[in-house]
Write a protein that holds these residues in place. Structure first.
Motif, short mmCIF file in Angstrom:
data_model
loop_
_atom_site.label_atom_id
_atom_site.label_comp_id
_atom_site.label_asym_id
_atom_site.label_seq_id
_atom_site.Cartn_x
_atom_site.Cartn_y
_atom_site.Cartn_z
N UNK A 113 19.40 19.44 -40.12
CA UNK A 113 18.14 19.64 -40.72
C UNK A 113 17.00 18.60 -40.39
N UNK A 114 17.75 17.44 -39.95
CA UNK A 114 16.58 16.28 -39.48
C UNK A 114 16.21 16.34 -38.11
N UNK A 115 14.83 15.98 -38.14
CA UNK A 115 14.13 16.36 -36.70
C UNK A 115 14.45 14.79 -36.03
N UNK A 116 15.18 14.70 -35.06
CA UNK A 116 15.27 13.48 -34.23
C UNK A 116 14.20 13.11 -33.82
N UNK A 117 13.92 11.69 -33.96
CA UNK A 117 12.68 11.24 -32.86
C UNK A 117 13.01 9.68 -32.45
N UNK A 118 12.21 9.03 -31.48
CA UNK A 118 12.77 7.92 -30.91
C UNK A 118 12.42 6.56 -31.70
N UNK A 119 12.88 5.86 -31.59
CA UNK A 119 12.62 4.62 -32.42
C UNK A 119 11.34 3.99 -32.06
N UNK A 120 10.75 2.84 -32.82
CA UNK A 120 9.53 2.26 -32.29
C UNK A 120 9.74 1.46 -31.00
N UNK A 121 10.78 0.90 -30.49
CA UNK A 121 10.79 0.44 -29.53
C UNK A 121 11.16 1.37 -28.24
N UNK A 122 11.40 2.49 -28.39
CA UNK A 122 11.68 3.63 -27.50
C UNK A 122 12.94 3.47 -26.76
N UNK A 123 13.81 2.92 -27.30
CA UNK A 123 15.06 2.70 -26.33
C UNK A 123 16.35 3.27 -27.10
N UNK A 124 16.18 3.96 -28.39
CA UNK A 124 17.28 4.67 -28.92
C UNK A 124 16.65 5.77 -29.85
N UNK A 125 17.31 6.69 -30.41
CA UNK A 125 16.91 7.46 -31.44
C UNK A 125 17.04 6.80 -32.88
N UNK A 126 16.12 6.98 -33.76
CA UNK A 126 15.92 6.39 -34.86
C UNK A 126 16.94 7.09 -35.70
#
Ligand SMILES: Cc1cc2nc3c(=O)[nH]c(=O)nc-3n(C[C@H](O)[C@H](O)[C@H](O)COP(=O)(O)OP(=O)(O)OC[C@H]3O[C@@H](n4cnc5c(N)ncnc54)[C@H](O)[C@@H]3O)c2cc1C
Ligand SMILES: Nc1ncnc2c1ncn2[C@@H]1O[C@H](COP(=O)(O)O)[C@@H](O)[C@H]1O
Lengths: 307, 250
Positions: free
Chosen positions: B14-27
């Motif tokens: 149910x959680x929508x994945x998004x990139x982390x702030x560094x843009x190097x992994x999923x948050x």
């Protein structure tokens, strides 16, 4: 080194995705070879009419009527040493086969590639398409499944360099019992230019007739949400989504579908999206170019008569 | 007959994945994690096979961080007999997972290994097929029906053109599709009982499997966002827009 494309062959015919795979790998340096394995010559004949190929490798043997991963993987491993890249489609066939090949070659696989940036760098979709990763592969061999639907097919052409490989499939660990093939006169879901899909909002299988009538007017393929498939309205091979088929038609019409992330994963790369839903807050409207808030039981008959 | 079920702890569906702030992994910080839905189906199938008497024992295995114990305990609460936790903080490739699973299957003498068809985080859809290759055994991927009669296994699998039925003999690897079954929910007394079921802890180093990956992630990004569309008033306006603005129908 060269790239080996494993052709998708369905019941002895070359699947349309093959031409898209060939176009996808043109960016990779070296030659492009197509491996066509079948129980008859039809797929091979079709392959000779494609552009973008340096060579076709044909294997024709009755033993490949049911090309299970158990008999296909050793064949691919036997020719693998000549190739820097081995690719297959992100279809049930490709997904079933390629990881078995990869493990036999002790090499990791990159799944669901949507863009080839260079020989070793690729973009892939994961987390239901909510995130895209750019990955770099350091192994000598690159083993990829490619989402064919996002690439345009190569044009018709001709390839005369055909090598017939005399190969006999080994003893198989599985045997074929039966197949239940969905017959349809409509365009194939993953290659159709218009797709109209129904969800739980259609209430039952009989009501899909309303959708079919519109599909006939548009020459569209029919798709469905998981909820519609689970409820038995339509067969499983119509499911669009993260865990079903991924489509990218010119026009996608979602009818009575709420727009869960798993469904969006399968259709949000469509060029134009239409949503028909009676709930103005349905998430599907967030990705729809044209949204119609209305009762589908009014809209579908009207669409059919006005198209 | 023994069944081994591989379960993965993943970001909840149910959680929508998004990139982390560094843009190097999923948050993943503070996000709800759950058992991969396809693994729940695999656990359910193993329990049903045991109820039918086709198998005698259900062992679940998970490879991952200390927190995976939660998912193993859930599987035990659902009815699995015992658990194995192979601890590592490294996010292993499917190939490495398959290598670990091969050894576990061998150690346990598993006849049937059940996995999900895909982990909904990696969306890899690889591990079962790789495991079958390493075990040099039959693979039944995308299963929608499983029938076991002694050593004989018959599986109906979902394919792009419909479905097909194949048969083979144990040992076999089966990966589950959505329509195989509807997983049950755990009952409170079973959750309590699960705390006492055996759970063996192992470390990755015991398996001699490579932690490193030949696939490195250079960047993680959100997909191109679709520009917001418009609402149309009625069918006439819709047809008009599709013909004259989008030009997708004639
Ligand atoms: C691991 C996993 C994988 C999944 N994979 C997929 C997948 O590949 N594909 C997929 O689709 N789903 C998938 N799902 C399921 C997904 O989460 C949703 O449950 C599903 O997509 C919902 O289907 P739906 O939109 O048809 O039904 P609902 O969410 O019930 O929506 C029905 C919609 O119809 C509308 N409606 C009802 N009546 C009418 C009417 N008369 N007129 C107009 N509108 C009406 C309602 O307003 C509602 O928005 C997956 C789930 C999980 C856990
Ligand atoms: N770390 C893990 N621990 C246990 N099982 C796993 C793990 N990773 C993958 N699997 C199994 O392999 C299946 C497919 O995963 P994947 O190939 O990564 O999509 C999952 O549904 C699990 O059954």
């Amino acid at each position: 080194m060269s790239t080996l494309v494993i052709a998708d062959v369905q019941q002895g015919k070359l699947d349309g995705a093959t031409a898209k795979l060939i176009s996808a790998v043109q960016k990779i340096s070296g030659e492009v070879h197509l491996l066509v394995v079948s129980f008859n010559e039809n797929a091979l004949t079709q392959a000779k009419g494609l552009s973008g190929l340096d060579k076709i490798i044909g294997v024709t043997h009755v033993g490949f009527e049911h090309p299970t991963a158990e008999i296909m993987a050793p064949l691919i491993v036997s020719v693998a040493s000549e190739y820097s890249h081995i690719v297959a489609n992100t279809s049930t066939q490709g997904k079933n086969l390629l990881p078995r090949v990869a493990a036999l070659l002790d090499t990791q696989q990159v799944s669901d590639v949507i863009e080839i940036i260079s020989d070793d760098t690729f973009k892939r979709s994961f987390y239901a398409g909510n995130v895209i990763a750019k990955v770099q592969v350091s192994s000598a061999k690159k083993i990829l499944t490619i989402r064919a639907t996002v690439f345009n097919p190569v044009a018709a052409g001709s390839c005369d360099d055909v090598k017939i490989l005399d190969y006999e499939p080994g003893e198989s660990k599985v045997s074929f019992v039966s197949a239940q093939i969905s017959e349809s006169t409509r365009p194939e879901l993953t290659s159709a230019s218009i797709v109209i899909s129904g969800g739980r909002g259609l209430q039952n299988g009989e009501n899909f007739v309303l959708l079919e009538k519109v599909a006939d007017k548009l020459g569209a393929a029919i798709g469905a949400s998981r909820a519609a498939v689970d409820a038995g309205f339509v067969s499983n091979d119509l499911q669009v989504g993260q865990t079903g088929k991924i489509v990218a038609p010119d026009l996608y019409i979602a009818v009575g579908i709420s727009g869960a992330i798993q469904h969006l994963a399968g259709m949000k790369d469509s060029k134009v999206i239409v949503a028909i839903n009676k709930d103005p807050d349905a998430p599907i409207f967030q990705v729809a170019d044209y949204g119609l808030v209305a009762d589908l039981f009014d809209v579908l008959p009207e669409l059919e008569s006005k198209l | 007959m023994k069944a081994l079920v591989a379960i993965k702890r993943v970001l909840d569906y149910n959680v929508k994945a998004r990139p982390n702030d560094q843009g190097d992994a999923v948050e993943l910080a503070n996000c709800k994690m759950s058992m991969n839905p396809f693994c729940e189906i695999a656990v359910e199938e193993a329990i049903r096979l045991k109820t039918k008497g086709a198998i005698d024992e259900v062992i679940v295995v998970s490879i991952g961080s200390a927190k995976c114990e939660e998912q193993i305990r859930s599987a035990l609460a659902l009815g699995a007999d015992r658990g194995i936790h192979v601890q590592t903080d490294v996010d292993l490739s499917s190939l490495s997972v398959a290598k670990v699973l091969k050894q576990v299957a061998q150690n346990e003498g598993a006849d049937i290994v059940l996995l999900g068809k895909q982990a909904i985080d990696s969306d890899n859809n690889q591990t079962g097929q790789m495991l079958a290759a390493l075990m040099d055994c039959a693979q039944f991927t995308f299963a929608s029906e499983v029938n076991i009669d002694g050593q004989n296994v018959e599986v109906t699998r979902e394919v792009d053109t419909g479905s097909e039925t194949l048969k083979g003999q144990v040992p076999v690897v089966i990966t589950t599709d959505l329509r195989l079954n509807k997983p049950r929910f755990a009952k409170l007394p079973d959750i309590m009982k699960a705390k006492k079921k055996p759970l063996e802890k192992m470390t990755l180093s015991e398996f001699g499997v490579d932690e490193s990956s030949t696939v490195s992630v250079l960047e993680v990004m959100a997909p191109a966002k679709r520009s917001a569309g418009v609402k149309v008033a009625d069918v006439d306006e819709l047809i008009n827009k599709l013909k004259n603005e989008a030009k997708v129908i004639a």
